[in-house]
Design a protein around this motif. Structure first.
Motif, PDB file in Angstrom:
ATOM      1  N   SER A   1       0.662  -1.163   0.109  1.00 49.07           N
ATOM      2  CA  SER A   1       0.033  -0.052  -0.242  1.00 49.07           C
ATOM      3  C   SER A   1       0.842   1.455  -0.060  1.00 49.07           C
ATOM      4  O   SER A   1       0.644   2.180  -0.713  1.00 49.07           O
ATOM      5  CB  SER A   1      -0.855  -0.074   0.980  1.00 49.07           C
ATOM      6  OG  SER A   1      -1.724   1.219   1.415  1.00 49.07           O
ATOM      7  N   ARG A   2       1.921   1.182   0.787  1.00 50.36           N
ATOM      8  CA  ARG A   2       2.852   2.184   0.860  1.00 50.36           C
ATOM      9  C   ARG A   2       3.728   2.526  -0.361  1.00 50.36           C
ATOM     10  O   ARG A   2       4.317   3.695  -0.693  1.00 50.36           O
ATOM     11  CB  ARG A   2       3.754   2.323   2.060  1.00 50.36           C
ATOM     12  CG  ARG A   2       2.879   2.781   3.343  1.00 50.36           C
ATOM     13  CD  ARG A   2       3.646   2.587   4.477  1.00 50.36           C
ATOM     14  NE  ARG A   2       3.153   2.209   5.808  1.00 50.36           N
ATOM     15  CZ  ARG A   2       2.505   3.456   6.307  1.00 50.36           C
ATOM     16  NH1 ARG A   2       2.635   4.520   6.126  1.00 50.36           N
ATOM     17  NH2 ARG A   2       1.935   3.103   7.651  1.00 50.36           N
ATOM     18  N   ASN A   3       3.733   1.772  -1.120  1.00 50.14           N
ATOM     19  CA  ASN A   3       4.455   1.683  -2.533  1.00 50.14           C
ATOM     20  C   ASN A   3       3.512   1.658  -3.670  1.00 50.14           C
ATOM     21  O   ASN A   3       3.383   0.985  -4.828  1.00 50.14           O
ATOM     22  CB  ASN A   3       5.458   0.619  -2.503  1.00 50.14           C
ATOM     23  CG  ASN A   3       6.545   0.847  -1.749  1.00 50.14           C
ATOM     24  OD1 ASN A   3       7.493   1.545  -2.157  1.00 50.14           O
ATOM     25  ND2 ASN A   3       6.613   0.180  -0.568  1.00 50.14           N
ATOM     26  N   ASN A   4       2.230   2.376  -3.629  1.00 47.50           N
ATOM     27  CA  ASN A   4       1.130   2.650  -4.406  1.00 47.50           C
ATOM     28  C   ASN A   4       0.317   1.320  -5.229  1.00 47.50           C
ATOM     29  O   ASN A   4       0.086   1.611  -6.467  1.00 47.50           O
ATOM     30  CB  ASN A   4       2.007   3.596  -5.598  1.00 47.50           C
ATOM     31  CG  ASN A   4       2.525   4.880  -4.891  1.00 47.50           C
ATOM     32  OD1 ASN A   4       1.731   5.490  -3.966  1.00 47.50           O
ATOM     33  ND2 ASN A   4       3.730   5.207  -5.136  1.00 47.50           N
ATOM     34  N   PHE A   5       0.579   0.193  -4.269  1.00 49.01           N
ATOM     35  CA  PHE A   5      -0.641  -0.760  -5.042  1.00 49.01           C
ATOM     36  C   PHE A   5      -1.644  -0.728  -4.182  1.00 49.01           C
ATOM     37  O   PHE A   5      -1.731  -0.178  -2.982  1.00 49.01           O
ATOM     38  CB  PHE A   5       0.218  -2.189  -4.508  1.00 49.01           C
ATOM     39  CG  PHE A   5       1.404  -2.368  -5.439  1.00 49.01           C
ATOM     40  CD1 PHE A   5       1.198  -2.895  -6.696  1.00 49.01           C
ATOM     41  CD2 PHE A   5       2.707  -2.103  -5.006  1.00 49.01           C
ATOM     42  CE1 PHE A   5       2.177  -3.383  -7.486  1.00 49.01           C
ATOM     43  CE2 PHE A   5       3.860  -2.296  -5.776  1.00 49.01           C
ATOM     44  CZ  PHE A   5       3.533  -2.978  -7.085  1.00 49.01           C
ATOM     45  N   GLN A   6      -2.633  -0.907  -5.061  1.00 52.23           N
ATOM     46  CA  GLN A   6      -4.198  -1.013  -4.421  1.00 52.23           C
ATOM     47  C   GLN A   6      -4.306  -2.376  -3.698  1.00 52.23           C
ATOM     48  O   GLN A   6      -4.317  -3.498  -4.414  1.00 52.23           O
ATOM     49  CB  GLN A   6      -5.220  -0.812  -5.257  1.00 52.23           C
ATOM     50  CG  GLN A   6      -6.548  -0.687  -5.029  1.00 52.23           C
ATOM     51  CD  GLN A   6      -7.682  -0.465  -5.759  1.00 52.23           C
ATOM     52  OE1 GLN A   6      -7.376  -0.241  -7.130  1.00 52.23           O
ATOM     53  NE2 GLN A   6      -8.910  -0.391  -5.544  1.00 52.23           N
TER      54      GLN A   6
ATOM     55  N   THR B   1      -3.655   2.346   5.519  1.00 50.72           N
ATOM     56  CA  THR B   1      -3.774   2.893   4.111  1.00 50.72           C
ATOM     57  C   THR B   1      -4.187   1.916   3.199  1.00 50.72           C
ATOM     58  O   THR B   1      -4.359   2.274   1.970  1.00 50.72           O
ATOM     59  CB  THR B   1      -2.276   3.292   3.663  1.00 50.72           C
ATOM     60  OG1 THR B   1      -1.399   1.834   3.752  1.00 50.72           O
ATOM     61  CG2 THR B   1      -1.700   4.318   4.543  1.00 50.72           C
TER      62      THR B   1
END
Length: 142
Positions: A28-33, A53
């Motif tokens: 999540s913190r690396n822009n994956f949904q 997140t």
């Protein structure tokens, strides 16, 4: 979209839950949904979930193993149909069995399983349906 299916997750304490949480948090913190499907453990779950997140979807937990399987199957199907994840990460043996069994409905989704600890030895030595599911899961993952 990545769905992490873990029958143990914080606020419950345990290795599987901690590992599933770490993966969800990192992705999540690396822009994956990311969405997590797990049991409802306590009233504290709602407060915990709001701080994340990523989305956490919880389903009822029963003292009856058969009901837990039933809830797990129904919620898994509902969430997969609703969210249409591209990847499912099955983080424990219950979620691995359910995901493997229902794979015929989700054949376009990639399923990854985590195998570690006593689950590998215990399930490999089983017979019947349990061994067949275990073998199918791990052969597919290899």
């Amino acid at each position: 979209m990545i769905l992490i299916y873990a029958c143990e997750f914080p606020t419950a304490i345990g290795g599987v839950g901690s590992f599933a949480f770490s993966i969800a948090d990192y992705l999540s913190r690396n822009n994956f949904q990311v969405s997590v499907l797990t049991f409802n453990f306590s009233e504290e779950d709602k407060l915990f979930d709001k701080k994340q997140t990523f989305k956490v979807i919880r389903f009822p937990r029963s003292g009856n193993t058969l009901l837990n399987y039933l809830f797990g199957v129904l919620y898994f199907l509902f969430v997969v149909i609703r969210l249409r994840p591209r990847v499912i990460l099955a983080a424990d043996i219950l979620s691995q069995r359910i995901a493997s069994f229902l794979q015929i409905f989700i054949n376009k989704t990639k399923i990854f399983v985590l195998a570690y600890g006593s689950e590998v030895i215990t399930n490999y030595n089983e017979t019947g349906i349990k061994k067949a599911l275990f073998t199918k899961i791990y052969n597919k993952a290899a």
